[in-house]
Scaffold this active site. Structure first.
Site, mmCIF file in Angstrom:
data_model
loop_
_atom_site.group_PDB
_atom_site.id
_atom_site.type_symbol
_atom_site.label_atom_id
_atom_site.label_comp_id
_atom_site.label_asym_id
_atom_site.label_seq_id
_atom_site.Cartn_x
_atom_site.Cartn_y
_atom_site.Cartn_z
ATOM 1 N N ARG A 29 -1.563 -6.320 -8.178
ATOM 2 C CA ARG A 29 -0.476 -7.240 -7.848
ATOM 3 C C ARG A 29 -0.333 -8.329 -8.902
ATOM 4 O O ARG A 29 0.765 -8.717 -9.246
ATOM 5 C CB ARG A 29 -0.750 -7.906 -6.491
ATOM 6 C CG ARG A 29 -0.712 -6.967 -5.323
ATOM 7 C CD ARG A 29 -1.205 -7.652 -4.092
ATOM 8 N NE ARG A 29 -2.602 -8.035 -4.327
ATOM 9 C CZ ARG A 29 -3.444 -8.416 -3.396
ATOM 10 N NH1 ARG A 29 -3.061 -8.523 -2.164
ATOM 11 N NH2 ARG A 29 -4.686 -8.726 -3.686
ATOM 12 N N HIS A 45 0.841 -1.200 0.000
ATOM 13 C CA HIS A 45 0.000 0.000 0.000
ATOM 14 C C HIS A 45 0.878 1.254 0.000
ATOM 15 O O HIS A 45 0.624 2.196 -0.756
ATOM 16 C CB HIS A 45 -0.891 0.054 1.249
ATOM 17 C CG HIS A 45 -1.946 -0.980 1.315
ATOM 18 N ND1 HIS A 45 -2.183 -1.717 2.456
ATOM 19 C CD2 HIS A 45 -2.853 -1.417 0.406
ATOM 20 C CE1 HIS A 45 -3.184 -2.544 2.249
ATOM 21 N NE2 HIS A 45 -3.601 -2.394 1.003
ATOM 22 N N LYS A 56 -17.685 -6.124 6.731
ATOM 23 C CA LYS A 56 -16.495 -6.848 7.175
ATOM 24 C C LYS A 56 -16.236 -6.575 8.649
ATOM 25 O O LYS A 56 -16.652 -5.554 9.187
ATOM 26 C CB LYS A 56 -15.260 -6.397 6.385
ATOM 27 C CG LYS A 56 -15.263 -6.821 4.940
ATOM 28 C CD LYS A 56 -13.950 -6.409 4.300
ATOM 29 C CE LYS A 56 -13.842 -6.896 2.872
ATOM 30 N NZ LYS A 56 -12.560 -6.527 2.270
ATOM 31 N N SER A 71 -3.141 -7.631 2.890
ATOM 32 C CA SER A 71 -3.461 -7.462 4.307
ATOM 33 C C SER A 71 -3.890 -8.791 4.923
ATOM 34 O O SER A 71 -3.566 -9.087 6.075
ATOM 35 C CB SER A 71 -4.573 -6.423 4.482
ATOM 36 O OG SER A 71 -4.128 -5.146 4.100
#
Length: 168
Positions: A90, A17, A41, A128
């Protein structure tokens, strides 16, 4: 003024990040890191904690500010008077999802463009979720996250694990 928003959960912020933040900040006059309040979440850290951590790790980048938001990212961009949304990629699996989101956002907000930045190869594997999983099992996360958040992650993971043991 060229203003962009980099939205995300950042739970927790990773070196990947931070790489995207540093690089995108060089491309615009102002970068707003938008920390999503997502009630669907159960984050490791509260939105206030995530904002604080991001403020700490970006304090040396003069044109970055950090704000919490809820709702649609495109609505937050409009609120910030930004026309560029930054997204990090990514791998090809990220691209498929991010392309779909960018196309949806384009329908919702034709005046907003999505800027994709590929993550530095050094962090291409990092997420994460991976950081949290490694921390749960006591692995070394110091190569994955900024130094200032390492102890906070271990502490929070231990708190959650202790709460789980009490419930058993």
């Amino acid at each position: 003024m060229r203003r962009a928003v980099y939205p995300g959960s950042f739970d927790p912020v990773t070196l990947g990040h931070l790489d995207i933040i540093e690089r995108s900040a060089r491309l615009v006059d102002e970068l707003i890191v938008g920390v999503l309040i997502n009630n669907a979440k159960r984050p490791l850290f509260s939105v206030e904690e995530r904002v604080q951590m991001l403020q700490e790790v970006t304090k040396g980048i003069g044109n970055v500010r950090v704000e919490a938001f809820s709702g649609l990212s495109v609505d937050f961009l409009r609120q910030c008077e930004a026309r560029i949304m930054v997204r990090g990629l990514r791998a090809i699996t990220d691209f498929e999802y991010e392309l779909q989101m960018a196309q949806t956002n384009r329908v919702l907000a034709p005046d907003i463009d999505t800027l994709f930045l590929t993550t530095n190869l050094e962090y291409a594997y990092l997420s994460s979720t991976t950081v949290k999983e490694v921390a749960v099992y006591g692995g070394d996360i110091s190569r994955f996250v900024p130094e200032t958040v390492v102890d906070r992650i271990y502490k929070r993971v231990n708190e959650i694990m202790q709460q789980g043991k009490r419930k058993e």
